[in-house]
Design an enzyme around this catalytic site. Structure first.
Site, short mmCIF file in Angstrom:
data_model
loop_
_atom_site.label_atom_id
_atom_site.label_comp_id
_atom_site.label_asym_id
_atom_site.label_seq_id
_atom_site.Cartn_x
_atom_site.Cartn_y
_atom_site.Cartn_z
N ASP A 121 47.97 27.74 51.03
CA ASP A 121 47.66 28.05 49.40
C ASP A 121 48.56 26.92 48.67
O ASP A 121 49.61 26.96 48.88
CB ASP A 121 48.02 29.35 49.15
CG ASP A 121 46.96 30.54 49.87
OD1 ASP A 121 46.88 30.27 50.95
OD2 ASP A 121 47.00 31.41 48.91
N LYS A 157 39.59 34.06 46.96
CA LYS A 157 40.76 34.96 47.32
C LYS A 157 41.44 35.45 45.70
O LYS A 157 41.30 34.37 44.67
CB LYS A 157 41.59 34.15 47.86
CG LYS A 157 43.25 34.85 47.88
CD LYS A 157 44.36 34.37 48.62
CE LYS A 157 45.56 35.06 48.83
NZ LYS A 157 46.79 34.48 49.40
N LYS A 197 40.79 30.10 44.84
CA LYS A 197 41.76 31.01 44.62
C LYS A 197 41.90 30.99 42.91
O LYS A 197 42.36 29.75 42.48
CB LYS A 197 43.12 31.01 45.18
CG LYS A 197 44.04 31.97 45.01
CD LYS A 197 45.28 31.58 45.93
CE LYS A 197 46.48 32.80 45.59
NZ LYS A 197 47.68 32.44 46.47
#
Length: 230
Positions: free
Chosen positions: A95, A187, A157
Site C-alpha cells: 500500500d 480497499k 484505496k
C-alpha cells in the site's frame, strides 16, 4: 445490510498497526491476532516484513506493508527501489501513496507514470494506491482514481487513514467502486471501528478493510486503539 459470520468478516480485514515504536514482540502479537481471528492479512512497516513472513509461514495470511508513507513526496526512482525491496523481503502486498502535489498541479502524466512505475516494479504483486481523499475535491478524487486504475493498480484505496488522508465514507467507497469497474478492487481505510461500519463499507463496494480495530470489530469488545494509520 450484509450478514456475514465472524469468519467471513475477518477474511475481509487487514489487521493494521504501523506505529513507529513497535517492537518484534508487538509484530508477533499482531501475527498471532491474524491467526486467531483469521484476518486476511497483517499491515506493518517494511522493517518488519521478514519477521511477519516467518511468523505467518504455513498460513494463507497476507503480509502487507506500506511505502512512501505518510507524505508520498519521495522521488519516483526511490519509490521503485523501495517497492522492489519490500517484495524481495517477502511482502505479498504493498500500500503506498503517490505524489498528491502532482495531482493538485494538474501534472497528470507525472502522477500516472509514477503509479505505473511502481506497478511495474511489483512484477504482478498486489499494489494498492492510497489516494488520500481527505486532501482532494470531488473532481480530484475522480481524476486520481481514474489515473490509478488505468496505471494498473490492483486496488484503489480511499486513504492511508493518517492525518489529512481522511476516513472511509460510504459515498467515497461507492465512488471508487464505480470508477474501478472490473479493472481493480477497492480497499476502505480510516476510522473503521465497528462491525456496522465494516459491513456498510463492504456493502458499498469495498472488498478489503484496513483497520487497527479488527479484534474489537469481531468481538464487539472495545480495545486499546492507538495505531497511527488504519
Amino acid at each position: 445490510m450484509l450478514n456475514l459470520s465472524d469468519k467471513e468478516l475477518a477474511s475481509k480485514i487487514q489487521h493494521t498497526n504501523v506505529n513507529p515504536e513497535l517492537t518484534p514482540d508487538d509484530i508477533r502479537g499482531l501475527c498471532d491476532d491474524c491467526k486467531h481471528f483469521g484476518f486476511n492479512g497483517v499491515m506493518i512497516q517494511p522493517q518488519w516484513v521478514t519477521l511477519a513472513k516467518e511468523e505467518l509461514k504455513g498460513t494463507n495470511i497476507q503480509v502487507a506493508t506500506c511505502m512512501s508513507f505518510p507524505m508520498g513526496a519521495q522521488k519516483t526512482e526511490v519509490k521503485v527501489f523501495e517497492a522492489q525491496r519490500c517484495f524481495a523481503d517477502g511482502a505479498d502486498q504493498l500500500d503506498w501513496m503517490p505524489n498528491v502535489g502532482f495531482l493538485k498541479a494538474g501534472m497528470y502524466d507525472e502522477y500516472q507514470n509514477e503509479i505505473a512505475a511502481v506497478v511495474k516494479a511489483a512484477g504482478g504483486k498486489v499494489v494498492k494506491i492510497m489516494l488520500e481523499f481527505g486532501m482532494l475535491t470531488r473532481e480530484e478524487k475522480i481524476k486520481a482514481a481514474e489515473l490509478a486504475r488505468d496505471a494498473g493498480a490492483t486496488y484503489l484505496k480511499n486513504s492511508s487513514g493518517w492525518g489529512k488522508g481522511g476516513h472511509a465514507t460510504i459515498d467515497d467507497i461507492q465512488l471508487l467502486k464505480r470508477i474501478a469497474q472490473d479493472k481493480c478492487e477497492v480497499k476502505a481505510s480510516g476510522g473503521i471501528r465497528t462491525r456496522q461500519q465494516a459491513l456498510s463499507l463492504l456493502e458499498a463496494g469495498a472488498s478489503l478493510l484496513g483497520t487497527s480495530a479488527g479484534p474489537q470489530i469481531i468481538t464487539g469488545i472495545k480495545g486499546n486503539d492507538d495505531s497511527i494509520a488504519d
